[in-house]
Design an enzyme around this catalytic site. Sequence first.
Site, PDB file in Angstrom:
ATOM      1  N   ALA A  14       0.909  -1.041   0.040  1.00 60.62           N
ATOM      2  CA  ALA A  14      -0.043   0.064  -0.097  1.00 60.62           C
ATOM      3  C   ALA A  14       1.169   1.205   0.174  1.00 60.62           C
ATOM      4  CB  ALA A  14      -0.746  -0.008   1.170  1.00 60.62           C
ATOM      5  N   GLY A  70       0.512  -4.854   0.927  1.00 60.04           N
ATOM      6  CA  GLY A  70      -0.501  -4.938   0.110  1.00 60.04           C
ATOM      7  C   GLY A  70      -0.206  -5.493  -1.239  1.00 60.04           C
ATOM      8  N   GLU A 111      -0.773  -9.022  -0.436  1.00 62.15           N
ATOM      9  CA  GLU A 111      -2.221  -9.244  -0.397  1.00 62.15           C
ATOM     10  C   GLU A 111      -2.989  -9.340  -1.560  1.00 62.15           C
ATOM     11  OE1 GLU A 111      -1.808  -6.232   2.759  1.00 62.15           O
ATOM     12  OE2 GLU A 111      -3.030  -7.607   4.101  1.00 62.15           O
ATOM     13  N   GLU A 164       4.662  -5.040   7.537  1.00 61.53           N
ATOM     14  CA  GLU A 164       3.690  -4.056   8.142  1.00 61.53           C
ATOM     15  C   GLU A 164       4.428  -3.988   9.686  1.00 61.53           C
ATOM     16  OE1 GLU A 164       2.384  -6.457   6.440  1.00 61.53           O
ATOM     17  OE2 GLU A 164       0.964  -5.642   4.893  1.00 61.53           O
TER      18      GLU A 164
HETATM   19  N1  CO8 Z   1       4.493   3.150  -0.624  1.00 60.96           N
HETATM   20  C1  CO8 Z   1       5.037   4.265  -1.165  1.00 60.96           C
HETATM   21  N2  CO8 Z   1       6.210   4.329  -1.910  1.00 60.96           N
HETATM   22  C2  CO8 Z   1       7.011   3.225  -2.038  1.00 60.96           C
HETATM   23  C3  CO8 Z   1       6.521   2.223  -1.521  1.00 60.96           C
HETATM   24  C4  CO8 Z   1       5.384   1.925  -0.852  1.00 60.96           C
HETATM   25  N3  CO8 Z   1       4.802   0.794  -0.211  1.00 60.96           N
HETATM   26  N4  CO8 Z   1       7.692   1.176  -1.630  1.00 60.96           N
HETATM   27  C5  CO8 Z   1       8.306   1.849  -2.477  1.00 60.96           C
HETATM   28  N5  CO8 Z   1       8.192   3.152  -2.727  1.00 60.96           N
HETATM   29  C6  CO8 Z   1       8.842   4.076  -3.127  1.00 60.96           C
HETATM   30  C7  CO8 Z   1      10.101   4.625  -2.661  1.00 60.96           C
HETATM   31  O1  CO8 Z   1       9.709   5.636  -1.607  1.00 60.96           O
HETATM   32  C8  CO8 Z   1      11.019   5.329  -3.698  1.00 60.96           C
HETATM   33  O2  CO8 Z   1      10.423   6.473  -3.831  1.00 60.96           O
HETATM   34  P1  CO8 Z   1      11.344   7.658  -4.360  1.00 60.96           P
HETATM   35  O3  CO8 Z   1      12.379   7.167  -5.577  1.00 60.96           O
HETATM   36  O4  CO8 Z   1      10.603   8.882  -4.478  1.00 60.96           O
HETATM   37  O5  CO8 Z   1      12.081   7.951  -2.881  1.00 60.96           O
HETATM   38  C9  CO8 Z   1      10.723   4.022  -4.787  1.00 60.96           C
HETATM   39  O6  CO8 Z   1       9.322   3.530  -4.524  1.00 60.96           O
HETATM   40  C10 CO8 Z   1      11.633   3.189  -4.978  1.00 60.96           C
HETATM   41  O7  CO8 Z   1      11.867   2.542  -3.684  1.00 60.96           O
HETATM   42  P2  CO8 Z   1      13.271   2.321  -3.110  1.00 60.96           P
HETATM   43  O8  CO8 Z   1      14.244   3.453  -3.269  1.00 60.96           O
HETATM   44  O9  CO8 Z   1      13.149   2.079  -1.537  1.00 60.96           O
HETATM   45  O10 CO8 Z   1      13.958   0.975  -3.660  1.00 60.96           O
HETATM   46  P3  CO8 Z   1      14.778   0.071  -2.993  1.00 60.96           P
HETATM   47  O11 CO8 Z   1      15.198  -1.056  -4.020  1.00 60.96           O
HETATM   48  O12 CO8 Z   1      15.971   0.489  -2.315  1.00 60.96           O
HETATM   49  O13 CO8 Z   1      13.795  -0.802  -1.962  1.00 60.96           O
HETATM   50  C11 CO8 Z   1      12.050  -2.150  -1.124  1.00 60.96           C
HETATM   51  C12 CO8 Z   1      13.069  -1.605  -2.606  1.00 60.96           C
HETATM   52  C13 CO8 Z   1      12.734  -2.799  -0.394  1.00 60.96           C
HETATM   53  C14 CO8 Z   1      10.615  -2.674  -1.794  1.00 60.96           C
HETATM   54  C15 CO8 Z   1      11.651  -0.665  -0.566  1.00 60.96           C
HETATM   55  O14 CO8 Z   1      11.028   0.280  -1.320  1.00 60.96           O
HETATM   56  C16 CO8 Z   1      10.544  -0.909   0.436  1.00 60.96           C
HETATM   57  O15 CO8 Z   1      10.869  -1.266   1.853  1.00 60.96           O
HETATM   58  N6  CO8 Z   1       9.231  -0.507   0.555  1.00 60.96           N
HETATM   59  C17 CO8 Z   1       8.137  -0.550   1.485  1.00 60.96           C
HETATM   60  C18 CO8 Z   1       7.442  -2.090   1.590  1.00 60.96           C
HETATM   61  C19 CO8 Z   1       6.572  -1.961   2.537  1.00 60.96           C
HETATM   62  O16 CO8 Z   1       6.911  -1.615   3.566  1.00 60.96           O
HETATM   63  N7  CO8 Z   1       5.501  -2.212   2.093  1.00 60.96           N
HETATM   64  C20 CO8 Z   1       4.124  -2.564   3.023  1.00 60.96           C
HETATM   65  C21 CO8 Z   1       3.446  -1.168   2.971  1.00 60.96           C
HETATM   66  S1  CO8 Z   1       2.013  -1.152   4.203  1.00 60.96           S
HETATM   67  C22 CO8 Z   1       0.926  -2.279   3.440  1.00 60.96           C
HETATM   68  O17 CO8 Z   1       1.244  -2.450   2.281  1.00 60.96           O
HETATM   69  C23 CO8 Z   1      -0.222  -2.690   4.099  1.00 60.96           C
HETATM   70  C24 CO8 Z   1      -0.716  -1.579   4.910  1.00 60.96           C
HETATM   71  C25 CO8 Z   1      -1.754  -2.022   5.872  1.00 60.96           C
HETATM   72  C26 CO8 Z   1      -2.107  -0.812   6.863  1.00 60.96           C
HETATM   73  C27 CO8 Z   1      -3.660  -0.982   7.434  1.00 60.96           C
HETATM   74  C28 CO8 Z   1      -4.555   0.182   7.168  1.00 60.96           C
HETATM   75  C29 CO8 Z   1      -6.006  -0.052   7.086  1.00 60.96           C
END
Ligand code: CO8
Length: 256
Positions: free
Chosen positions: A64, A107, A110, A130
């Site tokens: 997400a 997400g 999921e 998460e």
């Molecule tokens: N959301 C927003 N932006 C993201 C996300 C994300 N989930 N994942 C990656 N991005 C963006 C980064 O911010 C980055 O943007 P920018 O270039 O502007 O800085 C771009 O994508 C590239 O990412 P990275 O530079 O981080 O790339 P890496 O190769 O270094 O890393 C990873 C890749 C390991 C995938 C890393 O990006 C990461 O850890 N991402 C987040 C993964 C994560 O935590 N996902 C879970 C999100 S929470 C969810 O899905 C469920 C939420 C439930 C909440 C319940 C509410 C009701």
Amino acid sequence: MYETIEVSQEGRVALIRLNRPKQLNALNSTVAREIIAATEAIEKDHTIGAIVLTGSERAFAAGADISEMAGKTASDMIEADFFAEWERFTRCRTPKIAAVNGYALGGGCELMMMCDFAIAGEGAKFGQPEVKLGVVAGMGGTQRMTRLIGRARSMEMHLTGRTMGAAEALQAGLVARVVPDAEVVSTAMESAKLIASYARATVRTIRDTVMRAEELPLAEGVHYERGLFHRMFGTQHQIEGMTAFLEKRAPRFQEG
Ligand code: CO8
């Protein structure tokens, strides 16, 4: 027509491709709205028998969209019933195959599990990170992963937030097949074309019945399946399928 996804059709198969590569296909509300709208439109199109959902080489979806969620309060989330709209995606009965390359996290994982099955590339990575963000999965991760791979493995994945590679995901039962990265979409399309070559009503009935296995006690599930089996006799698809077998020819299923 869509801002964050691309939709195309090959024969009787629709291909939905997430198209926010710079954000690793993070699922914001526009992506959610568009995937659901596209799937619901496909559902009404009788020329389509299966859907392949895919991302980019680097990411199926990295979760997400954290930037969209970060500033929200519990009231905002409850008021919007955040993520509830995904139930519309799972209600669509057209079989959905996830074709996964790269990251399927949070997400993203999921969404993959909301599909009927997944075909993954050798380099795919799965996880429910998460816990690192101070929240629980919100799109069904704790429930669907536990049903797919069992409590011990699901608990470990959710509590540690670690990523699982494709070989482990296959062995655990999270994905149906693993193929070389370059062959993920073509393999999923092939599988989807085969499914779409069968009678739509039969495919939907089988899909619905398998899905019931996650909800019903065994005796009720078996009874439910047998009732559907009985009622398929005398239908045009049963007559054609069995007649074709006896006449040693390929069946020709007419869509009504
Ligand atoms: N959301 C927003 N932006 C993201 C996300 C994300 N989930 N994942 C990656 N991005 C963006 C980064 O911010 C980055 O943007 P920018 O270039 O502007 O800085 C771009 O994508 C590239 O990412 P990275 O530079 O981080 O790339 P890496 O190769 O270094 O890393 C990873 C890749 C390991 C995938 C890393 O990006 C990461 O850890 N991402 C987040 C993964 C994560 O935590 N996902 C879970 C999100 S929470 C969810 O899905 C469920 C939420 C439930 C909440 C319940 C509410 C009701």
